[in-house]
Design a protein around this motif. Structure first.
Motif, PDB file in Angstrom:
ATOM      1  N   ARG A   1       1.478  -1.102  -0.221  1.00 40.13           N
ATOM      2  CA  ARG A   1       0.460  -0.082   0.237  1.00 40.13           C
ATOM      3  C   ARG A   1       1.478   1.271   0.288  1.00 40.13           C
ATOM      4  N   GLN A   2       2.189   1.210   0.550  1.00 42.58           N
ATOM      5  CA  GLN A   2       3.334   2.362   1.298  1.00 42.58           C
ATOM      6  C   GLN A   2       3.615   2.249  -0.513  1.00 42.58           C
ATOM      7  N   LEU A   3       3.832   1.673  -1.331  1.00 41.89           N
ATOM      8  CA  LEU A   3       4.524   2.048  -2.356  1.00 41.89           C
ATOM      9  C   LEU A   3       3.355   2.305  -4.018  1.00 41.89           C
ATOM     10  N   ALA A   4       2.129   1.895  -3.435  1.00 41.56           N
ATOM     11  CA  ALA A   4       1.421   1.869  -4.700  1.00 41.56           C
ATOM     12  C   ALA A   4       0.061   2.849  -4.742  1.00 41.56           C
ATOM     13  N   ARG A   5       0.595   3.957  -3.402  1.00 45.17           N
ATOM     14  CA  ARG A   5       0.355   5.104  -3.544  1.00 45.17           C
ATOM     15  C   ARG A   5       0.920   6.164  -3.886  1.00 45.17           C
ATOM     16  N   GLN A   6       2.047   5.640  -4.667  1.00 44.67           N
ATOM     17  CA  GLN A   6       3.545   7.287  -4.815  1.00 44.67           C
ATOM     18  C   GLN A   6       3.108   7.375  -6.005  1.00 44.67           C
ATOM     19  N   GLN A   7       3.156   8.578  -5.976  1.00 46.93           N
ATOM     20  CA  GLN A   7       2.546  10.165  -7.105  1.00 46.93           C
ATOM     21  C   GLN A   7       3.925  10.422  -7.836  1.00 46.93           C
ATOM     22  N   GLY A   8       3.603  10.780  -9.444  1.00 46.02           N
ATOM     23  CA  GLY A   8       4.259  11.482 -10.196  1.00 46.02           C
ATOM     24  C   GLY A   8       5.247  11.129 -10.028  1.00 46.02           C
TER      25      GLY A   8
END
Length: 393
Positions: A180-187
């Motif tokens: 989840r921490q990685l899936a939400r990364q933006q840009g």
């Protein structure tokens, strides 16, 4: 070689035989870009010794920025102030109390400046600085300017390198949390290399949790050295930049993007965040430590180490060890003449539990009076974090 884009006025160039087209002529390139390697948040101060000032027109120089580091904030009327100076002050992280609007400023920066913040609160003041500096760097830097012109011309331009995330885990119950921490990364464009200890993981299942990001799973024996697992992950990774993350720490959606920004404006061989926010599970408290940020420093949190692939190879990779792998890598980079840069700490929360770490430590060591800035009961996330169901401890 002919250009793909010509900025300026005059006679339109003809079709060129090498590129089989005429360069795009841009007569309205927008606000002149600001060199992010000169104007940036380096030297940021969390404290201040002067009250809020009114903006005074003048040249945007490194000296002028240094003289503003000690002010609580700067009042500026966007309607009358030079927009390029405003964008530069935002890139430098100067807290701005803005009124009015200016069409020359990007929508992202205008929105960030319009957010009201209590600059009397040090944490709110820094959050405002981080939000506005990110928006300005993303839209008014030289990198952003070239990216936008390339988009208009329809030619390729790589604004930021691809990132391979190195994640070694021996805790099956933490995998969903880490994904989840990685899936939400933006840009950012991510590849995730997952090194597992004595456990088989379905690669397709992991990929589905990561919103389609590329995934490579590398299984290892239970007794494999931590350094060997990371080295193996680095060997199969494709990214020009490698980022080591931990499976139980919290990351904001902008964490990786902000590390890439810091890499760009500093040119450092290693960038990372401090373990400024620490959740001490045994004590049931969240501590904020007074680590200085936006400086070159010997230490960054192990779960935030971003390193150039070439640099990692040149220092021999991760050492074959079970403990202190992060510290030994940082020492090796420093010994080879490399620079380590610590950006802001609002995008990362370190979790300390009674067991499960490669380095055990007394939780009270995180609360020493000389390093403790603030403390909250329970889990207290900085504003940058976005929490979902299952993220709370």
């Amino acid at each position: 070689m002919p250009p793909d884009v010509v900025v300026g006025r005059g006679r339109h160039p003809e079709v060129h035989a090498v590129i089989d087209r005429a360069p795009l002529v841009v007569t309205d390139p927008g606000l002149e870009p600001i060199d992010e390697q000169v104007v940036n948040p380096r030297g940021w101060r969390k404290d201040w010794d002067e009250p809020v000032r009114d903006f005074v027109p003048g040249r945007l120089t490194e000296r002028a920025i240094r003289e503003l580091r000690g002010v609580r904030g700067l009042r500026v009327d966007l309607t009358t102030a030079d927009p390029r100076t405003v964008a530069g002050l935002a890139m430098a992280g100067i807290p701005l109390l803005a009124t009015g609007t200016n069409a020359a400023l990007s929508e992202e920066l205008t929105t960030a400046l319009a957010t009201k913040n209590d600059l009397d609160d040090p944490l709110a003041r820094e959050q405002h600085s981080v939000t506005t500096r990110r928006a300005a760097l993303d839209t008014h830097s030289t990198l952003a300017w070239r990216r936008d012109l390339a988009d208009r011309a329809g030619v390729r331009f790589v604004a930021q390198p691809g990132v391979s995330v190195l994640l070694a885990t021996m805790r099956p119950h933490q995998l969903d949390f880490a994904m989840r921490q990685l899936a939400r990364q933006q840009g950012v464009e991510l590849q995730v290399v997952l090194g597992t200890h004595a456990r088989t993981v379905d690669e397709d299942e992991v990929r589905a949790r990561l919103n389609g990001h590329e995934v490579i799973v590398r299984p290892h024996d239970k007794d494999a050295f931590f350094g060997d697992v990371l080295n193996d992950a680095a060997t199969v990774a494709d990214g020009d930049v490698l980022l080591k993350v931990d499976d139980d720490d919290w990351y904001s959606p902008h964490a990786i993007h902000d590390l890439l920004l810091a890499r760009r404006y500093t040119g450092a061989e290693v960038v990372g965040m401090p373990s400024e926010f620490v959740y001490l599970e045994e004590l049931g408290v969240t501590a904020r430590r007074n680590h200085p940020t936006e400086i070159h420093n010997r230490f960054v949190a192990g779960g935030t180490i971003m390193i150039d692939r070439r640099v990692l190879r040149s220092v021999g990779g991760f050492r074959r060890a079970r403990r202190f792998v992060d510290a030994q890598l940082l020492n090796a980079v420093e010994a080879s003449g490399g620079r380590i840069y610590r950006t802001h700490g609002l995008g990362y929360v370190l979790r300390r539990t009674a067991s499960g770490h490669t380095r055990q430590s007394d939780p009270e060591s995180f609360r020493k009076p000389e390093i403790l800035e603030r403390e909250w009961p329970g889990f207290h996330a900085p504003p940058e974090l976005v929490l979902e169901e299952g993220d709370l401890p």
